[in-house]
Design a protein around this motif. Structure first.
Motif, PDB file in Angstrom:
ATOM      1  N   ARG A 111      41.237  30.385  33.797  1.00 36.54           N
ATOM      2  CA  ARG A 111      41.939  30.564  32.527  1.00 36.54           C
ATOM      3  C   ARG A 111      41.665  31.949  31.921  1.00 36.54           C
ATOM      4  O   ARG A 111      42.562  32.570  31.350  1.00 36.54           O
ATOM      5  N   ALA A 112      40.450  32.440  32.082  1.00 32.36           N
ATOM      6  CA  ALA A 112      40.141  33.789  31.604  1.00 32.36           C
ATOM      7  C   ALA A 112      40.959  34.814  32.392  1.00 32.36           C
ATOM      8  O   ALA A 112      41.530  35.751  31.816  1.00 32.36           O
ATOM      9  N   GLN A 113      41.021  34.631  33.698  1.00 37.46           N
ATOM     10  CA  GLN A 113      41.779  35.560  34.540  1.00 37.46           C
ATOM     11  C   GLN A 113      43.259  35.538  34.171  1.00 37.46           C
ATOM     12  O   GLN A 113      43.888  36.585  34.045  1.00 37.46           O
ATOM     13  N   VAL A 114      43.819  34.362  33.961  1.00 40.93           N
ATOM     14  CA  VAL A 114      45.234  34.253  33.590  1.00 40.93           C
ATOM     15  C   VAL A 114      45.486  34.940  32.242  1.00 40.93           C
ATOM     16  O   VAL A 114      46.449  35.703  32.085  1.00 40.93           O
ATOM     17  N   ALA A 115      44.621  34.688  31.273  1.00 40.69           N
ATOM     18  CA  ALA A 115      44.796  35.286  29.945  1.00 40.69           C
ATOM     19  C   ALA A 115      44.740  36.812  30.014  1.00 40.69           C
ATOM     20  O   ALA A 115      45.585  37.503  29.426  1.00 40.69           O
ATOM     21  N   VAL A 116      43.767  37.342  30.740  1.00 38.74           N
ATOM     22  CA  VAL A 116      43.641  38.797  30.857  1.00 38.74           C
ATOM     23  C   VAL A 116      44.827  39.366  31.643  1.00 38.74           C
ATOM     24  O   VAL A 116      45.414  40.384  31.256  1.00 38.74           O
ATOM     25  N   MET A 117      45.212  38.717  32.731  1.00 39.55           N
ATOM     26  CA  MET A 117      46.328  39.217  33.538  1.00 39.55           C
ATOM     27  C   MET A 117      47.634  39.229  32.749  1.00 39.55           C
ATOM     28  O   MET A 117      48.444  40.145  32.913  1.00 39.55           O
ATOM     29  N   ARG A 118      47.847  38.236  31.894  1.00 40.02           N
ATOM     30  CA  ARG A 118      49.065  38.237  31.069  1.00 40.02           C
ATOM     31  C   ARG A 118      49.096  39.464  30.167  1.00 40.02           C
ATOM     32  O   ARG A 118      50.137  40.110  30.017  1.00 40.02           O
ATOM     33  N   GLU A 119      47.965  39.789  29.570  1.00 35.40           N
ATOM     34  CA  GLU A 119      47.900  40.966  28.696  1.00 35.40           C
ATOM     35  C   GLU A 119      48.098  42.247  29.503  1.00 35.40           C
ATOM     36  O   GLU A 119      48.864  43.129  29.103  1.00 35.40           O
ATOM     37  N   LEU A 120      47.421  42.343  30.638  1.00 38.46           N
ATOM     38  CA  LEU A 120      47.540  43.550  31.456  1.00 38.46           C
ATOM     39  C   LEU A 120      48.952  43.709  32.006  1.00 38.46           C
ATOM     40  O   LEU A 120      49.479  44.825  32.066  1.00 38.46           O
ATOM     41  N   SER A 121      49.558  42.601  32.408  1.00 42.88           N
ATOM     42  CA  SER A 121      50.929  42.657  32.932  1.00 42.88           C
ATOM     43  C   SER A 121      51.908  43.116  31.868  1.00 42.88           C
ATOM     44  O   SER A 121      52.826  43.890  32.144  1.00 42.88           O
ATOM     45  N   ALA A 122      51.719  42.631  30.645  1.00 40.98           N
ATOM     46  CA  ALA A 122      52.609  43.009  29.551  1.00 40.98           C
ATOM     47  C   ALA A 122      52.518  44.501  29.247  1.00 40.98           C
ATOM     48  O   ALA A 122      53.494  45.100  28.794  1.00 40.98           O
ATOM     49  N   GLU A 123      51.362  45.095  29.485  1.00 42.85           N
ATOM     50  CA  GLU A 123      51.147  46.510  29.181  1.00 42.85           C
ATOM     51  C   GLU A 123      51.321  47.421  30.386  1.00 42.85           C
ATOM     52  O   GLU A 123      51.260  48.639  30.255  1.00 42.85           O
ATOM     53  N   PHE A 124      51.525  46.836  31.562  1.00 40.99           N
ATOM     54  CA  PHE A 124      51.564  47.645  32.775  1.00 40.99           C
ATOM     55  C   PHE A 124      52.788  48.550  32.769  1.00 40.99           C
ATOM     56  O   PHE A 124      53.863  48.155  32.325  1.00 40.99           O
ATOM     57  N   PRO A 125      52.639  49.774  33.285  1.00 38.46           N
ATOM     58  CA  PRO A 125      53.760  50.725  33.261  1.00 38.46           C
ATOM     59  C   PRO A 125      54.840  50.381  34.294  1.00 38.46           C
ATOM     60  O   PRO A 125      54.975  51.028  35.323  1.00 38.46           O
ATOM     61  N   THR A 126      55.602  49.320  34.014  1.00 35.88           N
ATOM     62  CA  THR A 126      56.595  48.839  34.972  1.00 35.88           C
ATOM     63  C   THR A 126      57.730  49.820  35.223  1.00 35.88           C
ATOM     64  O   THR A 126      58.447  49.684  36.201  1.00 35.88           O
ATOM     65  N   GLU A 127      57.903  50.804  34.345  1.00 38.39           N
ATOM     66  CA  GLU A 127      58.941  51.802  34.609  1.00 38.39           C
ATOM     67  C   GLU A 127      58.548  52.675  35.801  1.00 38.39           C
ATOM     68  O   GLU A 127      59.389  53.316  36.408  1.00 38.39           O
TER      69      GLU A 127
ATOM     70  N   ALA B 177      47.092  53.982  37.536  1.00 34.99           N
ATOM     71  CA  ALA B 177      45.708  53.501  37.472  1.00 34.99           C
ATOM     72  C   ALA B 177      45.025  53.918  36.177  1.00 34.99           C
ATOM     73  O   ALA B 177      44.278  53.129  35.582  1.00 34.99           O
ATOM     74  N   ILE B 178      45.271  55.128  35.743  1.00 35.29           N
ATOM     75  CA  ILE B 178      44.656  55.603  34.492  1.00 35.29           C
ATOM     76  C   ILE B 178      45.099  54.734  33.324  1.00 35.29           C
ATOM     77  O   ILE B 178      44.284  54.288  32.516  1.00 35.29           O
ATOM     78  N   HIS B 179      46.387  54.457  33.256  1.00 35.08           N
ATOM     79  CA  HIS B 179      46.910  53.588  32.201  1.00 35.08           C
ATOM     80  C   HIS B 179      46.340  52.170  32.331  1.00 35.08           C
ATOM     81  O   HIS B 179      45.926  51.554  31.342  1.00 35.08           O
ATOM     82  N   HIS B 180      46.311  51.660  33.560  1.00 36.27           N
ATOM     83  CA  HIS B 180      45.822  50.304  33.822  1.00 36.27           C
ATOM     84  C   HIS B 180      44.335  50.181  33.468  1.00 36.27           C
ATOM     85  O   HIS B 180      43.907  49.174  32.893  1.00 36.27           O
ATOM     86  N   MET B 181      43.550  51.194  33.789  1.00 40.47           N
ATOM     87  CA  MET B 181      42.119  51.162  33.468  1.00 40.47           C
ATOM     88  C   MET B 181      41.885  51.133  31.966  1.00 40.47           C
ATOM     89  O   MET B 181      40.949  50.485  31.489  1.00 40.47           O
ATOM     90  N   GLN B 182      42.740  51.797  31.217  1.00 41.00           N
ATOM     91  CA  GLN B 182      42.618  51.744  29.756  1.00 41.00           C
ATOM     92  C   GLN B 182      42.834  50.319  29.256  1.00 41.00           C
ATOM     93  O   GLN B 182      42.115  49.839  28.384  1.00 41.00           O
ATOM     94  N   GLY B 183      43.819  49.625  29.819  1.00 38.56           N
ATOM     95  CA  GLY B 183      44.070  48.235  29.451  1.00 38.56           C
ATOM     96  C   GLY B 183      42.919  47.326  29.836  1.00 38.56           C
ATOM     97  O   GLY B 183      42.512  46.451  29.058  1.00 38.56           O
ATOM     98  N   ILE B 184      42.376  47.526  31.033  1.00 39.89           N
ATOM     99  CA  ILE B 184      41.240  46.721  31.488  1.00 39.89           C
ATOM    100  C   ILE B 184      40.056  46.938  30.557  1.00 39.89           C
ATOM    101  O   ILE B 184      39.397  45.977  30.128  1.00 39.89           O
ATOM    102  N   THR B 185      39.791  48.189  30.216  1.00 36.03           N
ATOM    103  CA  THR B 185      38.680  48.498  29.315  1.00 36.03           C
ATOM    104  C   THR B 185      38.883  47.818  27.970  1.00 36.03           C
ATOM    105  O   THR B 185      37.948  47.247  27.401  1.00 36.03           O
ATOM    106  N   GLN B 186      40.104  47.848  27.471  1.00 38.22           N
ATOM    107  CA  GLN B 186      40.393  47.235  26.174  1.00 38.22           C
ATOM    108  C   GLN B 186      40.225  45.717  26.212  1.00 38.22           C
ATOM    109  O   GLN B 186      39.611  45.134  25.325  1.00 38.22           O
ATOM    110  N   HIS B 187      40.749  45.065  27.248  1.00 41.42           N
ATOM    111  CA  HIS B 187      40.769  43.597  27.277  1.00 41.42           C
ATOM    112  C   HIS B 187      39.509  42.976  27.861  1.00 41.42           C
ATOM    113  O   HIS B 187      39.176  41.838  27.525  1.00 41.42           O
ATOM    114  N   VAL B 188      38.825  43.680  28.710  1.00 38.15           N
ATOM    115  CA  VAL B 188      37.607  43.135  29.323  1.00 38.15           C
ATOM    116  C   VAL B 188      36.372  43.798  28.726  1.00 38.15           C
ATOM    117  O   VAL B 188      35.404  43.121  28.382  1.00 38.15           O
TER     118      VAL B 188
END
Length: 149
Positions: A16-32, A110-121
């Motif tokens: 459940r922790a992994q799902v919650a964090v992944m939802r946040e990271l996915s929402a912020e991921f640079p999909t463009e 990766a730089i953008h993704h690491m910022q999200g990981i740092t923020q959420h984890v």
């Protein structure tokens, strides 16, 4: 062996922790730039020696199915981010290699993704807790690998 109730509760909490964090990271991921699945593939190839990985080994590390990985790799080849070459040690095998363009795009995401990981984890746990979590997750993964072998 651990108590079944405790083991199931620990798994539920981890999942459940992994799902919650992944939802946040996915929402912020640079999909463009790329999808999270494309990032996962590029991440795994980038960690391999010389940024080259057998397709068979790549399939073991990513979260999507083998046919999906093959199609995704073909899309990445089309974008010029990876190259596929025959495995010289196994005529039936394929090696996937990260191109310099692919590595640049991966690093940008990766730089953008690491910022999200740092923020959420990184804001939820302190450094000691993060080290313990890493060690525990490594042990879980190694136990599964040993079981699979």
């Amino acid at each position: 062996m651990a108590d079944r109730t405790i083991a199931v509760a620990a798994w539920e909490a981890l999942f459940r922790a992994q799902v919650a964090v992944m939802r946040e990271l996915s929402a912020e991921f640079p999909t463009e730039v790329m999808s999270l699945n494309e990032y996962d593939v590029l991440f795994n190839i980038s960690r391999a020696p010389s940024r080259r990985l057998r397709l068979k080994d790549l399939n073991r590390h990513v979260l999507i199915s083998q046919p999906s990985v093959s199609r995704l790799v073909d899309r990445l080849v089309g974008r010029g981010w990876v190259e596929k070459v025959d495995d010289p040690l196994d005529g039936r095998g394929t090696i996937v290699e990260l191109t310099s363009t692919g590595y640049q795009e991966f690093r940008r995401a990766a730089i953008h993704h690491m910022q999200g990981i740092t923020q959420h984890v990184g804001t939820a746990l302190d450094d000691d807790e993060l080290r313990k979590l890493t060690a525990l997750c490594d042990r879980l993964r190694e136990a599964q690998q040993a079981h699979a072998d």
